[in-house]
Design an enzyme around this catalytic site. Structure first.
Site, short mmCIF file in Angstrom:
data_model
loop_
_atom_site.label_atom_id
_atom_site.label_comp_id
_atom_site.label_asym_id
_atom_site.label_seq_id
_atom_site.Cartn_x
_atom_site.Cartn_y
_atom_site.Cartn_z
N SER A 147 0.84 -1.19 0.00
CA SER A 147 0.00 0.00 0.00
C SER A 147 0.89 1.26 0.00
O SER A 147 1.76 1.38 -0.85
CB SER A 147 -0.94 -0.05 1.21
OG SER A 147 -2.02 0.83 1.08
N ASP A 163 -8.48 -5.48 -5.71
CA ASP A 163 -8.08 -4.35 -4.88
C ASP A 163 -8.35 -3.05 -5.62
O ASP A 163 -7.83 -2.82 -6.71
CB ASP A 163 -6.58 -4.47 -4.57
CG ASP A 163 -6.06 -3.33 -3.72
OD1 ASP A 163 -6.88 -2.58 -3.15
OD2 ASP A 163 -4.82 -3.20 -3.64
N HIS A 174 -5.85 -6.61 -1.47
CA HIS A 174 -4.82 -5.66 -1.06
C HIS A 174 -3.61 -6.37 -0.45
O HIS A 174 -3.71 -7.02 0.57
CB HIS A 174 -5.43 -4.69 -0.05
CG HIS A 174 -4.71 -3.38 0.06
ND1 HIS A 174 -4.38 -2.62 -1.04
CD2 HIS A 174 -4.28 -2.68 1.14
CE1 HIS A 174 -3.77 -1.51 -0.65
NE2 HIS A 174 -3.70 -1.52 0.67
#
Length: 508
Positions: A190, A440, A465
């Site tokens: 991320s 995601d 994710h």
């Protein structure tokens, strides 16, 4: 031949064969072991990890507050987690696996990044998890209250400063351990994945490669369409159930209509089991919108507790709850039943606090209002969310109201690149893996195609994710096992090439 020259040649020959043996040994060992509001990145309602699943020491490093000036500013204590349990040491040039800390408590990320811990023994690697400044316990000015006091105290909360922290810390650590020649491999998921990719580009002399998982480095001005994120979230729900998609899409007007009634806000408060009475329907809508976005992020094929305790395939379970009511059931009843999968799957929550923030991630609001400006909108036809266009002027006004600052919406792409990124990476970049799962919603702002032989994209259709960075489970599907195997092989190649270059340099 003079005696001194002969001795030097003998020493050089010994060093050459030492490195050759080291490289051959590593390759043999490796081959045998490797057979087998725009949303924030993370949920405000994520559960605190209580247990410590991996063994490490917690240490603190005296860090410079401003790396880019010579102002006489106070230092701060940066927390980092370190494990040398499996490190083969400096004499064998044991690698260092460094995870680029995200916008939260570093122990939380360490607990949820099992991949790094699990492969470290195979590589004989040291593991280091430095915490991002202004998060967790790494607070400038001595406390969170003082660090977050105003725009002046928050001024040094930037990606650039965080990367400099990582670079300084690992360089000093290597010096103290006589490990200057040990290769560093970066990991991140991320925002941490963005930092890992950017650090490889900015500090190629410090790290030999980076695995950037679910890293939306293209989610900035005029690069990807602003509706990309919410369109992907919506598609994730629609692929499970068109009726579920429609119920959610119609719920926003139902909430708004209920809120306009005389006792409407009180009724919504009771319906959704909120701890405090609603001040506006916007608060409830944002709460629901966040849940749907985070559900898309963590739509894993097995039960997980990354953001919240959730069942396998949580979107499927949410849609079952929404769809399986009697036909006469109202839309609000359906929506509460569905969203409870996210906020109360364990059934232990009596009421919901819309302002809860257990991981202290509100610093992201500052970052989003300064340099991490990610334009987002919601399309009328493709999205299940209320339609809206991105309004930079309104966003700018809100940031000035909240922090007395104006966003620098073009700074990140000026600093790290983004426009025509393929040319930039192909010309100046190397040894980066961009891994993504198409479930995601952040994948829409990431790199989804190979750029060169050494800047590659690993894309899985059903991945969510940074699922590849999570710990291995018995429920891992074959496509995930294959993805991790590919990542391991690429990292092994980076390290082998590094060793070979060392051998070549020493033989010259």
């Amino acid at each position: 031949m003079p005696k001194s020259t002969s001795i030097n040649s003998s020493i050089l020959l010994f060093i050459f064969f030492f490195f050759y043996f080291l490289l051959s040994s590593f390759q043999l060992t490796a081959s045998s072991n490797f057979q087998k509001s725009n949303p924030g990145f993370l949920g405000k309602f994520a559960q605190k990890i209580q247990q410590k699943p991996y063994q490490y020491e917690t240490k603190y490093y005296t860090q410079t507050l401003d790396h880019f000036s010579f102002s006489d500013l106070p230092t701060f204590q940066q927390r980092y987690l370190i494990s040398t349990d499996h490190w083969s040491g400096p004499k064998r040039l044991g690698p260092i696996f460094l995870y680029c800390g995200n916008e939260g408590d570093i122990e939380w990320f360490a607990s949820n990044t099992g991949f790094v811990w699990e492969i470290a023994p195979r590589f004989g690697a040291m593991v280091v998890f430095p915490e991002h400044r202004y998060y967790g316990k790494s607070m400038p000015y001595g406390s969170r209250e003082k660090a977050y006091e105003d725009s002046a105290s928050l001024a040094h909360l930037t990606a650039e400063q965080a990367l400099a922290d990582f670079a300084v810390l690992v360089t000093d650590l290597k010096t103290n351990l006589s490990a200057e020649a040990c290769p560093v491999v970066l990991f991140g998921g991320s925002y941490g994945g963005m930092l890992a990719a950017w650090m490889r580009l900015k500090y190629p002399h410090i790290a030999i490669g980076a695995l950037a998982s679910s890293a939306p480095i293209l989610q900035f001005e005029n690069i990807v369409p602003p509706e990309t994120f919410y369109d992907i979230v919506s598609n994730d729900f629609k692929r499970e159930s068109v009726s579920c998609f429609d119920y959610i899409k119609n719920s926003w007007e139902a909430i708004e209509a209920e809120g306009k009634k005389a006792d409407g806000l009180s009724h919504l408060t009771r319906t959704f089991h909120l701890c405090q009475k609603l001040n506006s329907t916007d608060d409830l809508s944002n709460w629901l919108s966040s849940a749907y976005s985070y559900l898309a992020m963590v739509d894993y094929p097995y039960p997980s507790e990354f953001l919240m305790p959730l069942p396998a395939n949580p979107i499927k379970e949410v849609c079952k709850k929404i769809d399986d009511h009697p036909q006469e059931a109202g839309v609000l009843e359906r929506i509460f039943s569905g969203v409870s999968i996210y906020y109360n799957y364990t059934g232990t929550v009596d009421c919901f606090d819309l302002g809860d923030d257990p991981h202290g991630m509100s610093g992201w609001d500052w970052q989003a209002c300064t340099e991490m400006v990610m334009p987002m909108s919601s399309s009328k036809h493709n999205s299940m969310f209320p339609a809206y266009d991105y309004n930079y002027s309104s966003f700018q006004d809100q940031c000035f109201k909240d922090y007395a600052v104006k966003p620098r919406n073009r700074w990140i792409t000026t600093e790290f690149g983004g426009h025509d990124l393929k040319t930039t990476l192909k010309t100046f970049g190397s040894n980066i893996i961009f891994s993504n799962g198409l479930l995601d919603p952040w994948s829409g702002g990431s790199v989804l195609q190979n750029v060169s032989e050494t800047v590659i994209a690993l894309v899985t259709k059903l991945g969510a994710h940074h699922i590849d960075l999570r710990a291995a489970t018995n429920e891992d599907p074959d496509w995930l096992l294959e993805q991790r195997t590919s990542e391991i092989n690429v990292i092994k190649e980076w390290i082998n090439n590094y060793y070979q270059e060392k051998v070549t340099l020493l033989s010259m």
